[in-house]
Write an enzyme that holds these catalytic residues in place. Structure first.
Site, short mmCIF file in Angstrom:
data_model
loop_
_atom_site.label_atom_id
_atom_site.label_comp_id
_atom_site.label_asym_id
_atom_site.label_seq_id
_atom_site.Cartn_x
_atom_site.Cartn_y
_atom_site.Cartn_z
N GLU A 153 2.47 4.97 -4.03
CA GLU A 153 2.42 5.92 -5.18
C GLU A 153 3.74 6.64 -5.40
OE1 GLU A 153 0.08 5.59 -2.81
OE2 GLU A 153 -1.15 4.39 -4.15
N ASP A 185 -9.01 3.85 -1.89
CA ASP A 185 -9.93 4.30 -0.83
C ASP A 185 -11.21 4.90 -1.39
OD1 ASP A 185 -7.95 3.43 0.83
OD2 ASP A 185 -7.16 5.43 1.29
N ASP A 245 0.85 -1.19 0.00
CA ASP A 245 0.00 0.00 0.00
C ASP A 245 0.89 1.24 0.00
OD1 ASP A 245 -2.26 1.58 0.25
OD2 ASP A 245 -2.34 1.38 2.43
C1 GLC Z 1 -4.62 3.27 3.01
C2 GLC Z 1 -5.12 2.08 2.21
C3 GLC Z 1 -6.14 1.31 3.01
C4 GLC Z 1 -5.52 0.89 4.35
C5 GLC Z 1 -4.98 2.10 5.09
C6 GLC Z 1 -4.23 1.71 6.34
O1 GLC Z 1 -5.62 4.19 3.18
O2 GLC Z 1 -5.64 2.46 0.97
O3 GLC Z 1 -6.61 0.20 2.30
O4 GLC Z 1 -6.47 0.24 5.12
O5 GLC Z 1 -4.11 2.84 4.26
O6 GLC Z 1 -3.18 0.88 6.08
#
Ligand code: GLC
Length: 800
Positions: free
Chosen positions: A408, A483, A405
């Site tokens: 980017e 998200d 995650d």
């Molecule tokens: C980001 C991710 C989400 C995750 C969060 C905490 O917002 O997109 O899926 O739960 O981080 O790790």
């Protein structure tokens, strides 16, 4: 357009007249009087690379996106010189290059224009950064449509839009918001039902304009790098997508469990909470294979550590979960906490693995752990080191999948939400700034993760999921759409994004079912799960800020709907796995938007909601509250309503009933749909029988396939798979099913249970391999037209 003698117009520079031409096997070079080179490379008869240089000078050729394993070669290549142009002729297309201005026009072999330069290649010198802003513009004939480009949350047909590719952490994004997490600079154009594709392989910030600025022009440009694009000719859209996917790479098969249902939340902790959730799935008999640990499993959000208070013995927990059929998937982010007592940080510091600013200091930024440094995943040494970090979590603790995650890369509390432009990257030895490496950073992280998980999960297959991706990421990882929000509009967006990702070579994608931000109503959750089970990746996830999002939080009716659809997904696993195999083997998109399914039907060009799951199942989500059904377009051909078995003729929009427990779903006539029994998780039961639902069709043959193997491991690559090809022929009082089997894998079951739907006659006789059988020996049920047939038949005759 008037171009003055300096070949300059409105600040743009243009190629001049061609003054030399040369060919080196598959590469044809054209040079102009003002130092532009166009290099045309013939990869296949319908896949051509166009690469431009200015100042007579190409950059070193390097791409992260292009796969080494793609098909290369052509059977015909002729180059002709004419008075005004050169012509390059392959078996599929003719490319004309104008001597006066280097403009390119591409025709099919019948002389139809497929794609033609407007201004063609032009550029601006960038005073600010050095180098060029490279641009391409193409004529956009009236009626041309545009598709593709990854995760864009807007109408499938991109005509009239301007798009930007710059990977961005976009919490709670909205409809039409751009850019989002992924950069997939590939689009499909279609005019007069002939489709082509363009992949602009440039990792800088890129833009695409589809008749937004000028009604008759489509253009794309980049804030640096080369004008370097691949052209794919169809004319079938599906062939454009498969050729693009072949060029940028196909995935391995995932372990079958990865196609099961997954449950996630930010965050399930401590251990007792995780167990409470997994036990409840088993208690309520809602099948589930994947359980996720979000960032709170770590010690202070330090990657590759465990919070020992919440998870005192992760190895034991992971094993206990595994004994109950759950595979544990854990999150790993790129930001490494600045902490002298933290081994990952220390190793990276000792080896100089973190990204640095142009003038030397480390790239420092705030993410979940606080101030962090970030590994430079574009450095092959860093990737190797990173892959080694997975030894403990995968090999020793037994975690089965990794979730990447924030790649980017996301940085908190700074204006651009990411690294500043000046950060330096290794880029596999082609040192550059973040302007060039930004869009590829997430993919290189997922790649390094994939290599690590693959190594330590061996001989099992790895499972990786990523948020950010560039073209080619599909070789290493699945993805989710980031998200989103628990709104009806986001259900529409999720449907669009999954379809768009499929036509962009990244089929293995799904949305956060129910929405990440905010809280869905039970009705919205039910409608979302009905759609989500038809997405290649199927996971409920939520931020946890607004209440729980397990299926049971919405009451009994929603539990029942969830169970019904998750069970359907598990029944359809052999169908879904076969779809995946076609994607992995041939690059066939797993979801087919109606336009991709039937581009020759004009009605499909602007449809968004309906899609084909695999090749034979039509699905259309309910996207509004209080619905009792909806109008939808049923594509041409004949279909069976899956729920009512009603036979319908497509080619028009019609009303379809769909109470809360029903999603509109149709099966193509002639299809043979394989099903497994319901299991609570993949591998729970020995598969005793393969169910085959046969949907009668009068007339021409229809082919269906079933791919099976050990459901994990690499034996399938050595021929240990079972590929059954069924051909269905239906006559007024007779049905013939022929089976052909490939591969050496022996399936567990001995029997196939056939159910015939829509038969226009009463069965009086059954022949297996030319021998009439006693109907009692095959457990024939004359009411439902069900019978049991030994699996290894070559031909069945059902006679009325
Ligand atoms: C980001 C991710 C989400 C995750 C969060 C905490 O917002 O997109 O899926 O739960 O981080 O790790």
């Amino acid at each position: 357009m008037i171009i003055n003698t300096e070949l300059e117009y409105k600040g743009n520079l243009f190629p001049g007249r061609i003054n030399s031409f040369s060919q080196d096997v598959d590469k044809i070079n054209f040079k102009t009087e003002n130092g532009v080179i166009l290099q045309v490379t013939i990869l296949r008869g319908s896949v051509i690379r166009f690469r431009y240089a200015t100042d007579n000078n190409f950059e070193k050729d390097f791409s992260y996106a292009i796969s080494k394993d793609g098909v290369r070669g052509y059977s015909k290549l002729e180059v002709e010189e004419h008075k005004d142009c050169y012509k390059i002729i392959t078996l599929k297309i003719i490319i004309k290059i104008s001597k006066a201005d280097l403009k390119v026009s591409i025709f099919d072999i019948h002389g139809n224009v497929i794609c033609k330069d407007d201004w063609g290649f032009h550029w601006e010198q960038s005073y600010e950064f050095g180098g060029n802003i490279v641009k391409m513009s193409k004529a956009a004939p009236q009626g041309e449509c545009y598709y593709g480009l990854g995760d864009k949350p807007m109408h499938l047909n991109l005509k009239g839009k301007r798009i930007e590719n710059w990977a961005t952490d976009q919490y709670a994004f909205g409809k039409d918001q751009d850019p989002l997490y992924k950069s997939v600079p590939f689009y499909i154009g279609m005019h007069e039902e002939r489709a082509y594709g363009i992949f602009f392989d440039n990792t800088f910030k890129t833009f695409f304009d589809f008749c937004h600025e000028r009604r008759n022009v489509t253009s794309f440009w980049a804030h640096g790098g080369e004008m370097n694009y691949y052209f794919f000719y169809g004319p079938d859209m599906e062939d454009v997508v498969t050729r693009y996917t072949d060029l940028t790479g196909k995935p391995e098969l995932p372990p079958l469990w990865a196609l099961g249902y997954h449950q996630c939340k930010w965050s399930y902790y401590p251990e007792s909470k995780v167990k409470e959730v997994t036990s409840k799935f088993r208690e309520l008999k809602i099948p589930c294979d994947g359980i996720y640990l979000d960032i709170d499993y770590m010690d202070g959000f330090r990657c590759f550590t465990w919070n020992k208070e919440y998870f005192p013995d992760p190895k034991r927990m992971v094993k206990e979960l595994a004994d109950d059929g759950f595979k544990t998937i854990a999150i790993i982010d790129p930001g490494i906490k600045i902490d002298d007592d933290y081994w990952v940080y220390k190793e990276a510091m000792e080896n100089d693995y973190f990204c640095k600013r142009a003038d030397g200091p480390y790239m420092r930024g705030k993410v979940w752990p606080g101030e962090c440094y970030f590994p430079d995943f574009t450095n092959p040494k860093v990737r190797e080191w990173w892959s080694g970090l997975f030894k403990e979590i995968i090999d020793e603790i037994g975690v089965k999948g990794i979730w990447n995650d924030m790649n980017e890369p996301a940085v908190m509390e700074v204006p651009g939400k990411t690294f500043p432009d000046d950060v330096r990257h290794n880029y596999d030895g082609h040192h550059c700034s973040h302007r060039k490496a930004h869009n590829i950073y997430g993919t290189q992280m997922a790649r390094a993760t994939y290599e690590g998980v693959k190594k330590y999960a061996y001989p099992k297959r790895p499972f990786i999921i990523t948020r950010s991706a560039y073209s080619g990421a599909q070789r290493f990882t699945s993805s989710w759409t980031g998200d989103n929000i628990a709104t009806w509009e986001h259900l529409w967006i999720a449907n669009i994004q999954a379809q768009r990702m499929s036509m962009s070579g990244m089929s293995f994608t799904g949305s956060d079912i129910g929405g990440f931000a905010e809280h869905p109503t039970g009705e919205l959750y039910a409608r979302w799960i009905q759609l989500g089970v038809f997405h290649p990746f199927c996971r409920t996830h939520s931020s946890g800020d607004h209440g729980n999002q397990e299926p049971w939080t919405f009451g009994q009716e929603v539990i029942n709907v969830t169970r019904k659809y998750v069970e359907l997904r598990y029944q359809l696993l052999p169908y879904l796995y076969t779809m995946f195999w076609e994607y992995a083997e041939y690059g066939v998109p797993m979801l087919k938007s109606l336009v991709l399914y039937d581009q020759y039907d004009l009605q499909t060009h602007y449809r968004t909601d309906e899609f084909i799951f695999g090749n034979q199942i039509l699905v259309c989500p309910i996207q509004e509250p209080n619905s009792k059904g909806r109008r939808m377009y049923i594509p041409k051909g004949k279909w069976y309503n899956y729920w009512t078995k009603e036979f319908v003729t497509g080619g028009l929009e019609q009303w379809v009933d769909a109470e809360l427990d029903t999603i509109p779903m149709f099966i193509k006539e002639g299809a043979i749909i394989p099903k497994y029994p319901v299991q609570q998780y993949v591998g729970e039961k020995k598969i005793e029988e393969l169910k085959l639902e046969v949907y009668f069709k009068l007339g021409a043959k229809e082919v269906s396939k079933v791919f099976e193997d050990a459901q994990d491991g690499y034996d399938y690559m050595k021929g240990r798979y079972s590929l059954r090809t069924f051909s269905f022929t239906g006559k007024e009082n007779e049905v013939i099913i022929q089976q052909h089997k490939d591969g050496t894998f022996i399936t567990e079951y001995e029997t196939m249970v056939f159910e015939f739907i829509g038969l226009p006659f009463k069965i009086s006789e059954v022949e297996i391999d030319n021998e009439v059988v006693d109907l009692k020996t095959i457990d024939f049920d004359p009411v439902r037209n069900i019978m049991k047939i030994p699996k290894n038949f070559t031909e069945i005759h059902i006679v009325g």
